[in-house]
Design an enzyme around this catalytic site. Structure first.
Site, PDB file in Angstrom:
ATOM      1  N   GLU A 143     -51.491 -19.354   7.473  1.00 17.89           N
ATOM      2  CA  GLU A 143     -52.516 -18.361   7.136  1.00 17.89           C
ATOM      3  C   GLU A 143     -53.878 -19.014   6.955  1.00 17.89           C
ATOM      4  O   GLU A 143     -54.035 -19.889   6.094  1.00 17.89           O
ATOM      5  CB  GLU A 143     -52.141 -17.641   5.840  1.00 17.89           C
ATOM      6  CG  GLU A 143     -53.186 -16.630   5.382  1.00 17.89           C
ATOM      7  CD  GLU A 143     -52.920 -16.095   3.980  1.00 17.89           C
ATOM      8  OE1 GLU A 143     -53.504 -15.061   3.630  1.00 17.89           O
ATOM      9  OE2 GLU A 143     -52.133 -16.727   3.228  1.00 17.89           O
ATOM     10  N   ASP A 178     -54.548 -12.340   7.263  1.00 22.94           N
ATOM     11  CA  ASP A 178     -55.034 -11.657   6.069  1.00 22.94           C
ATOM     12  C   ASP A 178     -56.454 -11.185   6.360  1.00 22.94           C
ATOM     13  O   ASP A 178     -57.375 -11.995   6.522  1.00 22.94           O
ATOM     14  CB  ASP A 178     -55.004 -12.623   4.879  1.00 22.94           C
ATOM     15  CG  ASP A 178     -55.334 -11.946   3.558  1.00 22.94           C
ATOM     16  OD1 ASP A 178     -56.261 -11.104   3.534  1.00 22.94           O
ATOM     17  OD2 ASP A 178     -54.694 -12.269   2.549  1.00 22.94           O
ATOM     18  N   GLN A 206     -52.092  -8.942   5.799  1.00 22.31           N
ATOM     19  CA  GLN A 206     -52.383  -8.636   4.402  1.00 22.31           C
ATOM     20  C   GLN A 206     -53.767  -8.010   4.305  1.00 22.31           C
ATOM     21  O   GLN A 206     -54.623  -8.216   5.174  1.00 22.31           O
ATOM     22  CB  GLN A 206     -52.299  -9.894   3.534  1.00 22.31           C
ATOM     23  CG  GLN A 206     -50.880 -10.437   3.384  1.00 22.31           C
ATOM     24  CD  GLN A 206     -50.814 -11.738   2.627  1.00 22.31           C
ATOM     25  OE1 GLN A 206     -51.664 -12.607   2.779  1.00 22.31           O
ATOM     26  NE2 GLN A 206     -49.785 -11.899   1.813  1.00 22.31           N
ATOM     27  N   GLU A 242     -52.198  -7.496  -0.952  1.00 24.19           N
ATOM     28  CA  GLU A 242     -52.458  -8.673  -1.791  1.00 24.19           C
ATOM     29  C   GLU A 242     -53.829  -8.513  -2.457  1.00 24.19           C
ATOM     30  O   GLU A 242     -54.779  -9.226  -2.146  1.00 24.19           O
ATOM     31  CB  GLU A 242     -52.387  -9.961  -0.962  1.00 24.19           C
ATOM     32  CG  GLU A 242     -52.319 -11.210  -1.825  1.00 24.19           C
ATOM     33  CD  GLU A 242     -52.264 -12.483  -1.014  1.00 24.19           C
ATOM     34  OE1 GLU A 242     -51.440 -13.356  -1.328  1.00 24.19           O
ATOM     35  OE2 GLU A 242     -53.071 -12.631  -0.070  1.00 24.19           O
TER      36      GLU A 242
END
Length: 260
Positions: A143, A178, A206, A242
């Site tokens: 990530e 993300d 995310q 998140e």
């Protein structure tokens, strides 16, 4: 509409950790993720999941000495034995939790370290770990994380993550995209989604509001529009929530209720 998973490290913190599973299920979530499960026996966590009727969709491999500021071991030369032990522990938890994917954190680049050496270590460690994970039937994710929230983190950009996945060449190594981090570092989210999501190379996504990491209906990102883009592209994975709720977690879920 995408499938949303509650991140129990960020959400429902008004409850003790074991109670967060029931709270998430009560709000309609069917999947959960969290950062690290290692403070609890794996069988105990699995029991909480079963009792709440939830699927564990993601957690992180051990990050090293978190209290000392470590955020992963994968890029750190000389730490290979610790990295391999961490992957072994993560895979054991994934088996007990029936979790299909594990996020492997790159780590904080040591001051003065040669980036090429860090990258070579990262690629070699990921190649070894992907082989171990494939034998266990698991996916590994890397990530990009923004350097404002995590100064010095080795991996920051989507293109770099996909280049590393290409170099490793393992079918079970994918990118965790993300959109909160991506917006802060790069922006142009629709273009990046359209570039990277097709083909299955993005294994998990995310979200959080930007810039304050609150609910996704607060801030500069038009998430409902992006969810429509993901539907158009046929994204079938999970989207982890998140974010840090501004108040009571359940009361702040109007954004999700409006999606129907």
């Amino acid at each position: 509409m995408p499938r949303f998973a509650a991140n129990l490290s960020f959400m429902y913190t008004e409850h003790e950790f074991p109670r967060r599973f029931d709270a998430a299920a009560g709000d309609g979530f069917r999947g959960v993720e969290f950062m690290f499960p290692y403070a609890w026996p794996a069988a105990e966590v699995a029991g909480w999941l079963r009792a709440a009727g939830l699927q564990q969709v993601l957690f992180n491999a051990p990050p090293g000495d978190e209290r000392a500021g470590e955020r992963g071991l994968a890029c750190l030369p000389g730490r290979e034995a610790e990295f391999r032990a961490a992957i072994g522990l993560a895979l054991a938890y994934a088996e007990t939790l029936d979790c299909p994917r594990i996020h492997v954190m790159a780590g904080i680049a040591p001051a003065g370290a040669e980036r090429a050496r860090l990258r070579a270590t990262y690629v070699a460690n990921l190649a070894w770990a992907a082989g171990q994970a494939a034998a266990a039937g698991r996916e590994l994710l890397i990530e990009p994380i923004n350097p404002r929230d995590m100064p010095g983190y080795f991996l920051n950009r989507q293109e770099d993550a996909h280049a590393i996945v290409d170099e490793v060449g393992a079918a079970n190594l994918k990118v965790q995209m993300d959109l909160y981090h991506c917006q802060i570092v790069e922006g142009d989210l629709e273009t990046r989604i359209r570039r990277h999501v097709p083909g299955g190379r993005v294994g998990h996504m995310q979200i959080a509001g930007v810039p304050a990491r609150r609910e996704p209906d607060v801030g500069e990102v038009n998430y409902p529009y992006l969810f429509g883009v993901l539907d158009e592209l046929g994204y079938a994975g999970w989207i982890g929530c998140e974010y840090r709720p501004a108040g009571d977690t359940s009361a702040g879920l109007d954004w999700l209720r409006r999606l129907g």
